[in-house]
Design an enzyme around this catalytic site. Structure first.
Site, PDB file in Angstrom:
ATOM      1  N   ARG A  53       0.901  -1.151   0.042  1.00 56.03           N
ATOM      2  CA  ARG A  53      -0.087   0.006   0.108  1.00 56.03           C
ATOM      3  C   ARG A  53       0.803   1.328   0.060  1.00 56.03           C
ATOM      4  O   ARG A  53       2.214   1.025   0.439  1.00 56.03           O
ATOM      5  CB  ARG A  53      -1.059   0.158   1.219  1.00 56.03           C
ATOM      6  CG  ARG A  53      -1.969  -0.952   1.181  1.00 56.03           C
ATOM      7  CD  ARG A  53      -2.798  -0.860   2.561  1.00 56.03           C
ATOM      8  NE  ARG A  53      -2.116  -1.017   3.699  1.00 56.03           N
ATOM      9  CZ  ARG A  53      -1.954   0.027   4.636  1.00 56.03           C
ATOM     10  NH1 ARG A  53      -2.199   1.279   4.204  1.00 56.03           N
ATOM     11  NH2 ARG A  53      -1.060  -0.036   5.362  1.00 56.03           N
ATOM     12  N   LYS A 194      -8.090  -3.000   2.033  1.00 59.84           N
ATOM     13  CA  LYS A 194      -7.968  -1.882   3.080  1.00 59.84           C
ATOM     14  C   LYS A 194      -8.913  -0.569   2.837  1.00 59.84           C
ATOM     15  O   LYS A 194      -9.228  -0.048   3.718  1.00 59.84           O
ATOM     16  CB  LYS A 194      -6.605  -1.522   3.154  1.00 59.84           C
ATOM     17  CG  LYS A 194      -5.930  -2.840   3.778  1.00 59.84           C
ATOM     18  CD  LYS A 194      -6.265  -3.152   4.978  1.00 59.84           C
ATOM     19  CE  LYS A 194      -5.509  -4.308   5.644  1.00 59.84           C
ATOM     20  NZ  LYS A 194      -5.959  -5.243   6.924  1.00 59.84           N
ATOM     21  N   HIS A 214      -9.141  -4.873  13.847  1.00 56.88           N
ATOM     22  CA  HIS A 214      -7.967  -5.333  12.857  1.00 56.88           C
ATOM     23  C   HIS A 214      -7.216  -6.514  13.916  1.00 56.88           C
ATOM     24  O   HIS A 214      -6.400  -6.270  14.475  1.00 56.88           O
ATOM     25  CB  HIS A 214      -6.913  -4.327  12.572  1.00 56.88           C
ATOM     26  CG  HIS A 214      -6.025  -4.639  11.489  1.00 56.88           C
ATOM     27  ND1 HIS A 214      -4.715  -4.210  11.731  1.00 56.88           N
ATOM     28  CD2 HIS A 214      -6.117  -5.490  10.635  1.00 56.88           C
ATOM     29  CE1 HIS A 214      -3.956  -4.592  10.618  1.00 56.88           C
ATOM     30  NE2 HIS A 214      -4.790  -5.510  10.066  1.00 56.88           N
ATOM     31  N   SER A 232       2.681  -6.461  12.694  1.00 61.59           N
ATOM     32  CA  SER A 232       3.619  -7.437  12.235  1.00 61.59           C
ATOM     33  C   SER A 232       4.811  -8.023  13.020  1.00 61.59           C
ATOM     34  O   SER A 232       5.398  -7.196  13.568  1.00 61.59           O
ATOM     35  CB  SER A 232       4.068  -6.968  10.838  1.00 61.59           C
ATOM     36  OG  SER A 232       4.995  -7.858  10.144  1.00 61.59           O
ATOM     37  N   LYS A 236       0.698 -13.161  15.574  1.00 61.00           N
ATOM     38  CA  LYS A 236      -0.664 -13.153  15.518  1.00 61.00           C
ATOM     39  C   LYS A 236      -1.221 -14.369  14.775  1.00 61.00           C
ATOM     40  O   LYS A 236      -1.886 -15.117  15.014  1.00 61.00           O
ATOM     41  CB  LYS A 236      -1.113 -11.623  14.901  1.00 61.00           C
ATOM     42  CG  LYS A 236      -2.757 -11.813  14.732  1.00 61.00           C
ATOM     43  CD  LYS A 236      -3.340 -10.491  14.147  1.00 61.00           C
ATOM     44  CE  LYS A 236      -2.989 -10.386  12.748  1.00 61.00           C
ATOM     45  NZ  LYS A 236      -3.571  -9.229  12.163  1.00 61.00           N
ATOM     46  N   THR A 237      -0.590 -14.433  13.602  1.00 57.09           N
ATOM     47  CA  THR A 237      -0.930 -15.406  12.692  1.00 57.09           C
ATOM     48  C   THR A 237      -0.642 -16.886  13.268  1.00 57.09           C
ATOM     49  O   THR A 237      -1.419 -17.956  13.365  1.00 57.09           O
ATOM     50  CB  THR A 237      -0.374 -15.448  11.265  1.00 57.09           C
ATOM     51  OG1 THR A 237      -0.589 -14.075  10.763  1.00 57.09           O
ATOM     52  CG2 THR A 237      -0.482 -16.574  10.401  1.00 57.09           C
ATOM     53  N   ASP A 251      -8.215 -11.466   9.730  1.00 59.49           N
ATOM     54  CA  ASP A 251      -7.721  -9.897   9.547  1.00 59.49           C
ATOM     55  C   ASP A 251      -8.458  -9.087  10.167  1.00 59.49           C
ATOM     56  O   ASP A 251      -8.331  -7.946  10.768  1.00 59.49           O
ATOM     57  CB  ASP A 251      -7.155  -9.716   8.382  1.00 59.49           C
ATOM     58  CG  ASP A 251      -6.430  -8.602   8.138  1.00 59.49           C
ATOM     59  OD1 ASP A 251      -5.406  -8.553   9.146  1.00 59.49           O
ATOM     60  OD2 ASP A 251      -6.501  -7.689   7.159  1.00 59.49           O
ATOM     61  N   ARG A 316       2.703 -12.290  -1.175  1.00 57.88           N
ATOM     62  CA  ARG A 316       1.362 -12.412  -0.315  1.00 57.88           C
ATOM     63  C   ARG A 316       0.507 -13.624  -1.341  1.00 57.88           C
ATOM     64  O   ARG A 316       0.747 -13.761  -2.426  1.00 57.88           O
ATOM     65  CB  ARG A 316       0.398 -10.967  -0.509  1.00 57.88           C
ATOM     66  CG  ARG A 316       0.874 -10.078   0.199  1.00 57.88           C
ATOM     67  CD  ARG A 316       0.185 -10.056   1.639  1.00 57.88           C
ATOM     68  NE  ARG A 316       0.752  -9.036   2.456  1.00 57.88           N
ATOM     69  CZ  ARG A 316       0.133  -8.684   3.590  1.00 57.88           C
ATOM     70  NH1 ARG A 316      -0.595  -9.553   4.089  1.00 57.88           N
ATOM     71  NH2 ARG A 316       0.523  -7.678   4.374  1.00 57.88           N
TER      72      ARG A 316
END
Length: 531
Positions: A53, A194, A214, A232, A236-237, A251, A316
């Protein structure tokens, strides 16, 4: 007005494809030589100049609808309605004799808060991304589909900053009055995802009292829901991926009066250094119709080299949520039972797990803290603090305190919800001196919290932060729970705790005027300075 725009674009385009299935979109991409297949059958494409982004090129139209509601500044950059209209007209003309792919989809798995979104793309693979990431209406829902929002994405269209009022040739513009998002000059698909998340972050709190979040969410066999927030590198993942629990989403979610619901219909997972051993669920999800962005192959093969960062570190994978074996059929759950704020504290100060009061939860939600360590970015030689309000500040159109206060209201209404701060970073000293907290211990602490094994524990208050440190946790050495005990030099720990407390206080200063007294009182204390 938006329906007229749709019809106009369809007439101008040489051909408009509507609601193509995933297989067709893959085939159309291959036919146009815009992508190739990996050995697993995933569609591999490159997004060109932009592999992420561009936050400084995202604008919001400033008009009567937004003038007094948007938190204007470096994140929410205003642009005039006249510039928007001019760019829309130019983009419409640009569509002449081009193919377009159009899709009716929606955001929000809870029908009460559903937002219908029509996407118009100039490549089939961008439309495939929308097929995966947004929710897919059923045949009967399509028959009665009522259009609300439009995303018009034309990567080939470049703005002229001197004439069009943008910063660069690329731009993303959200217009709440016209219910449109214009994206030009960038093929990075995450701008669409987003963009709608930002729209929901604006609409849901004021119109419905729903807290947009989020975070990832999963559900146990008894229907207990856990939320995982984290920037990041915080885990979390890794921590939310649990084969024994069903995935609600990875997400974006909303917390309504009686439900937590996914905004999306798929996952947009980072692929850097992906392996079957480290992330088995994501690795297995990369198969036929999965969209892989900006990956490279081992020489002479179509086998993806996930360690290759020549194009970008932000590689990604986009895939529908049903590519995850243990995903829920309907991405909705009950209100959360446990909430985890994940942080990678490279300073070695925060406990590996601690319990937060409602006020502390609001404060740490507003802070959104983690730290970078040396080697992660050029020029980073020692740990650096990162604060991102609500763990996603760049997506917040409203002032961050709006979301923090709404979280507080949810917690006050449901006192049975437990909020935990989990440090996945260092202990026994800062990065370079101490040790990274073992993943097996972090998993054990998260599981203990989820299973209620910490509920009746005795908690000790941290001197600076006031957060509750459990005295025991199954499967975790007791000496690890209090970070001060892990430092050989206790005075050095106290000094480091003062330093981190100061960083929190300095960051919070920007919110202090808008924050409630309850949140302000949850700020860390500078013990040594008071002596």
């Amino acid at each position: 007005m938006t329906i007229m725009v749709m019809e106009r674009l369809a007439i101008l385009a040489s051909k408009a494809y509507l609601n193509q299935d995933a297989n067709t979109l893959v085939r159309q991409t291959l036919e146009r030589r815009q992508g190739i297949l990996s050995d697993k059958g995933a569609l591999c494409i490159q997004t060109g100049k932009f592999t992420g982004r561009s936050p400084k090129d995202r604008f919001i139209v400033r008009d009567e609808c937004t003038e007094n509601t948007i938190d204007w500044g470096e994140i929410n950059i205003p642009i005039s309605a006249e510039i928007f209209d001019s760019l829309l007209n130019k983009m419409s003309a640009f569509m002449l004799d081009r193919e377009v792919w159009m899709r009716h989809c929606y955001a929000g798995a809870n029908p009460t808060y559903r937002l219908n979104v029509t996407v118009i793309n100039t490549t089939p693979w961008a439309n495939l991304f929308c097929h995966h990431l947004f929710l897919r209406p059923s045949v009967s829902e399509l028959e009665n589909y009522q259009q609300e929002w439009i995303i018009l994405q034309i990567p080939e269209f470049l703005a002229d900053p001197a004439i069009d009022g943008t910063r660069q040739e690329n731009f993303t513009i959200i217009n709440f009055s016209r219910k449109m998002i214009l994206i030009g000059g960038s093929a990075y698909t995450g701008e669409m995802k987003k963009g709608i998340f930002s729209v929901l972050n604006f609409l849901l709190p004021y119109e419905y009292g729903v807290l947009p979040m989020h975070c990832s969410a999963n559900e146990g066999e008894q229907g207990d829901v856990a939320l995982f927030f984290g920037l990041s590198g915080t885990g979390k993942t890794t921590l939310s991926a649990d084969a024994s629990r069903k995935l609600i989403g990875d997400d974006e979610h909303g917390w309504a009066d009686d439900t937590v619901f996914n905004f999306e219909g798929g996952c947009y997972a980072k692929c850097i250094d992906l392996s079957k051993e480290k992330e088995p669920q994501i690795f297995s999800a990369i198969k036929h119709t999965t969209l892989l962005e900006n990956v490279s192959f081992f020489t002479g093969t179509n086998i993806v080299d996930y360690s290759d960062t020549d194009i970008t570190e932000n590689t990604r994978a986009a895939y529908p949520i049903d590519h995850i074996k243990n995903a829920k059929d309907r991405s909705v759950g009950k209100i959360p039972k446990n909430i985890f704020f994940l942080t990678c504290d490279a300073f070695g100060v925060l406990p590996p797990i601690s319990k937060l009061t409602t006020a502390q939860a609001m404060y740490h939600f507003l802070s959104g803290y983690t730290a970078k360590v040396a080697g992660t970015e050029v020029g980073v030689r020692e740990p650096q603090s990162i604060f991102s309000a609500c763990f996603g500040q760049v997506f917040l159109p409203l002032h961050p305190t709006v979301y923090a206060e709404l979280l507080g209201k949810k917690l006050d209404a449901h006192p049975e919800v437990s909020v935990w701060l989990v440090n996945t970073g260092w202990t026994g000293g800062p990065y370079g001196t101490g040790n990274r907290i073992r993943l097996q211990y972090t998993r054990a602490m998260v599981q203990a919290a989820i299973q209620g094994e910490l509920t009746n524990q005795t908690f000790k208050s941290h001197p600076n932060f006031g957060i509750g440190i459990p005295q025991e946790c199954p499967g975790v050495p007791a000496e690890l729970l209090d970070p001060r005990n892990t430092w050989k030099n206790k005075h050095a720990y106290d000094k480091q705790a003062e330093m981190l407390s100061t960083l929190f206080i300095q960051n919070f200063h920007q919110y202090k005027a808008e924050a409630s007294e309850e949140i302000r009182n949850a700020s860390p204390k500078l013990i040594q300075m008071e002596v």
